[in-house]
Design a protein around this motif. Structure first.
Motif, PDB file in Angstrom:
ATOM      1  N   ASP A 225       0.799  -1.227   0.000  1.00  0.00           N
ATOM      2  CA  ASP A 225       0.000   0.000   0.000  1.00  0.00           C
ATOM      3  C   ASP A 225       0.829   1.274   0.000  1.00  0.00           C
ATOM      4  O   ASP A 225       0.289   2.373   0.023  1.00  0.00           O
ATOM      5  CB  ASP A 225      -0.957   0.017   1.194  1.00  0.00           C
ATOM      6  CG  ASP A 225      -0.228  -0.058   2.532  1.00  0.00           C
ATOM      7  OD1 ASP A 225       1.024   0.070   2.552  1.00  0.00           O
ATOM      8  OD2 ASP A 225      -0.910  -0.245   3.557  1.00  0.00           O
ATOM      9  N   GLY A 226       2.167   1.144  -0.002  1.00  0.00           N
ATOM     10  CA  GLY A 226       3.021   2.313  -0.142  1.00  0.00           C
ATOM     11  C   GLY A 226       3.373   3.024   1.142  1.00  0.00           C
ATOM     12  O   GLY A 226       4.076   4.036   1.119  1.00  0.00           O
ATOM     13  N   ARG A 227       2.955   2.520   2.295  1.00  0.00           N
ATOM     14  CA  ARG A 227       3.199   3.258   3.532  1.00  0.00           C
ATOM     15  C   ARG A 227       4.689   3.420   3.830  1.00  0.00           C
ATOM     16  O   ARG A 227       5.099   4.415   4.420  1.00  0.00           O
ATOM     17  CB  ARG A 227       2.499   2.592   4.709  1.00  0.00           C
ATOM     18  CG  ARG A 227       3.111   1.274   5.168  1.00  0.00           C
ATOM     19  CD  ARG A 227       2.316   0.633   6.276  1.00  0.00           C
ATOM     20  NE  ARG A 227       1.033   0.136   5.795  1.00  0.00           N
ATOM     21  CZ  ARG A 227       0.133  -0.449   6.601  1.00  0.00           C
ATOM     22  NH1 ARG A 227       0.380  -0.567   7.891  1.00  0.00           N
ATOM     23  NH2 ARG A 227      -0.994  -0.906   6.090  1.00  0.00           N
ATOM     24  N   ARG A 253      -2.689   1.635  -4.890  1.00  0.00           N
ATOM     25  CA  ARG A 253      -2.570   2.295  -3.590  1.00  0.00           C
ATOM     26  C   ARG A 253      -1.177   2.850  -3.326  1.00  0.00           C
ATOM     27  O   ARG A 253      -0.987   3.614  -2.377  1.00  0.00           O
ATOM     28  CB  ARG A 253      -2.966   1.319  -2.481  1.00  0.00           C
ATOM     29  CG  ARG A 253      -4.465   1.044  -2.428  1.00  0.00           C
ATOM     30  CD  ARG A 253      -4.814   0.128  -1.271  1.00  0.00           C
ATOM     31  NE  ARG A 253      -4.283  -1.211  -1.461  1.00  0.00           N
ATOM     32  CZ  ARG A 253      -4.422  -2.206  -0.571  1.00  0.00           C
ATOM     33  NH1 ARG A 253      -5.046  -1.981   0.571  1.00  0.00           N
ATOM     34  NH2 ARG A 253      -3.937  -3.396  -0.827  1.00  0.00           N
ATOM     35  N   MET A 254      -0.174   2.471  -4.138  1.00  0.00           N
ATOM     36  CA  MET A 254       1.180   2.988  -3.954  1.00  0.00           C
ATOM     37  C   MET A 254       1.470   4.216  -4.813  1.00  0.00           C
ATOM     38  O   MET A 254       2.486   4.881  -4.625  1.00  0.00           O
ATOM     39  CB  MET A 254       2.223   1.903  -4.290  1.00  0.00           C
ATOM     40  CG  MET A 254       2.316   0.775  -3.301  1.00  0.00           C
ATOM     41  SD  MET A 254       3.697  -0.355  -3.674  1.00  0.00           S
ATOM     42  CE  MET A 254       5.100   0.645  -3.203  1.00  0.00           C
ATOM     43  N   ALA A 258       4.441   7.154  -4.289  1.00  0.00           N
ATOM     44  CA  ALA A 258       5.583   7.161  -5.206  1.00  0.00           C
ATOM     45  C   ALA A 258       5.719   8.520  -5.883  1.00  0.00           C
ATOM     46  O   ALA A 258       6.834   9.039  -6.053  1.00  0.00           O
ATOM     47  CB  ALA A 258       5.435   6.056  -6.243  1.00  0.00           C
ATOM     48  N   ALA A 259       4.592   9.109  -6.273  1.00  0.00           N
ATOM     49  CA  ALA A 259       4.627  10.421  -6.916  1.00  0.00           C
ATOM     50  C   ALA A 259       5.115  11.500  -5.948  1.00  0.00           C
ATOM     51  O   ALA A 259       5.903  12.374  -6.334  1.00  0.00           O
ATOM     52  CB  ALA A 259       3.234  10.772  -7.439  1.00  0.00           C
ATOM     53  N   GLY A 287      -0.859   3.301 -11.945  1.00  0.00           N
ATOM     54  CA  GLY A 287       0.210   2.401 -11.510  1.00  0.00           C
ATOM     55  C   GLY A 287       0.958   1.746 -12.642  1.00  0.00           C
ATOM     56  O   GLY A 287       1.906   0.985 -12.408  1.00  0.00           O
ATOM     57  N   SER A 288       0.559   2.030 -13.889  1.00  0.00           N
ATOM     58  CA  SER A 288       1.289   1.495 -15.045  1.00  0.00           C
ATOM     59  C   SER A 288       2.542   2.328 -15.295  1.00  0.00           C
ATOM     60  O   SER A 288       2.726   3.394 -14.707  1.00  0.00           O
ATOM     61  CB  SER A 288       0.412   1.530 -16.290  1.00  0.00           C
ATOM     62  OG  SER A 288       0.196   2.886 -16.686  1.00  0.00           O
ATOM     63  N   GLU A 289       3.383   1.856 -16.225  1.00  0.00           N
ATOM     64  CA  GLU A 289       4.615   2.594 -16.520  1.00  0.00           C
ATOM     65  C   GLU A 289       4.321   3.971 -17.111  1.00  0.00           C
ATOM     66  O   GLU A 289       5.011   4.951 -16.788  1.00  0.00           O
ATOM     67  CB  GLU A 289       5.541   1.779 -17.438  1.00  0.00           C
ATOM     68  CG  GLU A 289       5.175   1.720 -18.897  1.00  0.00           C
ATOM     69  CD  GLU A 289       4.095   0.710 -19.239  1.00  0.00           C
ATOM     70  OE1 GLU A 289       3.754   0.579 -20.430  1.00  0.00           O
ATOM     71  OE2 GLU A 289       3.609   0.034 -18.294  1.00  0.00           O
ATOM     72  N   ILE A 290       3.291   4.098 -17.972  1.00  0.00           N
ATOM     73  CA  ILE A 290       2.950   5.403 -18.539  1.00  0.00           C
ATOM     74  C   ILE A 290       2.538   6.363 -17.426  1.00  0.00           C
ATOM     75  O   ILE A 290       2.983   7.518 -17.369  1.00  0.00           O
ATOM     76  CB  ILE A 290       1.835   5.264 -19.594  1.00  0.00           C
ATOM     77  CG1 ILE A 290       2.367   4.554 -20.838  1.00  0.00           C
ATOM     78  CG2 ILE A 290       1.275   6.638 -19.965  1.00  0.00           C
ATOM     79  CD1 ILE A 290       1.317   4.316 -21.919  1.00  0.00           C
ATOM     80  N   ASP A 291       1.714   5.885 -16.519  1.00  0.00           N
ATOM     81  CA  ASP A 291       1.246   6.701 -15.400  1.00  0.00           C
ATOM     82  C   ASP A 291       2.404   7.115 -14.499  1.00  0.00           C
ATOM     83  O   ASP A 291       2.561   8.296 -14.152  1.00  0.00           O
ATOM     84  CB  ASP A 291       0.207   5.903 -14.612  1.00  0.00           C
ATOM     85  CG  ASP A 291      -0.344   6.672 -13.418  1.00  0.00           C
ATOM     86  OD1 ASP A 291      -0.643   7.874 -13.569  1.00  0.00           O
ATOM     87  OD2 ASP A 291      -0.477   6.071 -12.343  1.00  0.00           O
TER      88      ASP A 291
END
Length: 334
Positions: A225-227, A253-254, A258-259, A287-291
């Protein structure tokens, strides 16, 4: 015997590891014990390949090494090459051998051969591979065929490029392989064969007195979840490598974490698979590579997460910005 082309002088730098371990005879496990002199003396036929010099740099298990140690090894290699040595062999533990080799590939600019080797079986075991690997490494370091290839890894009579080699097994003598590309050469009947060459090289020069800053490596798993990402800046990390799913994907959720992190430090997107190039423009979902690339993350290209972590730490020590880091990754992927 079939003759081989040799150079005059090869210097062996011993860092410890399984290749330099033996039993103390107390019923316990093996531990670092053999110095450079003992390593060289234990290899029959080594003096027929080249004139050998040797010394010890940091005799510890491979797991105990730091990037700062490898900077010191690179400086020592530079001094040796300046003194006229024709090739250098670094013998160390295999736990971190692939990272050491890649760091030396980035730090050492010379075209003269630099070869890293080790052992999977310690000297107390039947079929110990240390002597054969050291002989093979010296043979490659003494060969004209190894010139201009950057740092190489020689194990099990195979020659690997530092940027692609991986340790793929815990114990087999054949543990090392080139992820996605295989070996670039081999040794047979004293011949050094290198039919494949890697692409462009990158040279990193850390700023005077700069220590490689800490770079976090975060491997992604089902349900993350990115916490952890929100804690990394407070923990003192200067950059992050994400070993993401597949071709470079994160759980939805990550994404926000990450951004946010990419706004404060370099965040490089790699694949946890360990082989293959990260995508840039195929998938387009949260969450894809483009995003993720649109949110400021950097593509890890064809480098695996461990290699990217080494590059990112040394690049930050050199004062590089995200643009130059991305250019270096692209160059090393070509």
């Amino acid at each position: 015997m079939i003759p081989t082309t040799t150079r005059n002088r090869v210097h062996v730098l011993a860092l410890g590891g399984t290749i330099a371990m033996t039993s103390a005879g107390d019923g316990g496990g093996v531990r670092p014990a053999l110095d450079a002199r003992a390593l060289v003396a234990g290899v029959a036929g080594l003096s027929a390949v080249a004139e050998i010099d040797f010394d010890v740099v940091r005799p510890v298990p491979g797991a105990h090494l730091w990037l700062g140690d490898i900077q010191a090894v690179a400086e020592r290699i530079g001094d040796l090459l300046e003194d006229g040595v024709d090739g250098v062999v670094v013998a160390q533990g295999t736990d971190t051998l692939e990272e050491t080799a890649f760091a030396l590939d980035l730090l050492c600019e010379s075209d003269r051969p630099i070869v890293v080797t080790g052992a999977m079986r310690n000297p107390t075991m039947p079929g110990a591979d240390g002597p054969a690997n050291l002989l093979g490494a010296v043979r490659v370091a003494a060969s004209e065929a190894a010139s201009g290839l950057g740092t190489l890894v020689v194990m099990n009579d195979e020659i690997h490029a530092a940027r692609f080699v991986r340790k793929r097994h815990t114990s087999r003598p054949s543990a090392f392989g080139g992820a996605g590309v295989g070996p670039i050469g081999w040794i047979a009947e004293e011949r050094v064969r290198v039919p494949l060459h890697v692409g462009h090289r990158v040279h990193v020069v850390p700023l005077p007195g700069a220590e490689p800053p800490p770079v976090a490596l975060v491997s992604v798993a089902l349900g993350d979840d990115g916490r952890v990402l929100d804690r990394l800046a407070d923990l003192g990390f200067a950059g992050v490598v994400l070993a993401a799913f597949g071709a470079g994907h994160l759980p939805e959720r990550m994404v926000d974490a990450a951004a946010r992190l990419a706004e404060t430090m370099p965040v490089v997107l790699t694949s946890r698979t360990g082989a293959g190039e990260g995508f840039r423009g195929t998938y387009d979902f949260p969450g894809s590579e483009i995003d993720l690339l649109s949110k400021g993350l950097i593509s890890g290209g064809a480098l695996d997460s461990y290699k990217v972590r080494v590059l990112l730490s040394l690049a930050l020590a050199a004062g590089w910005g995200t643009g130059r880091i991305a250019e270096a990754i692209e160059r090393l992927s070509g």
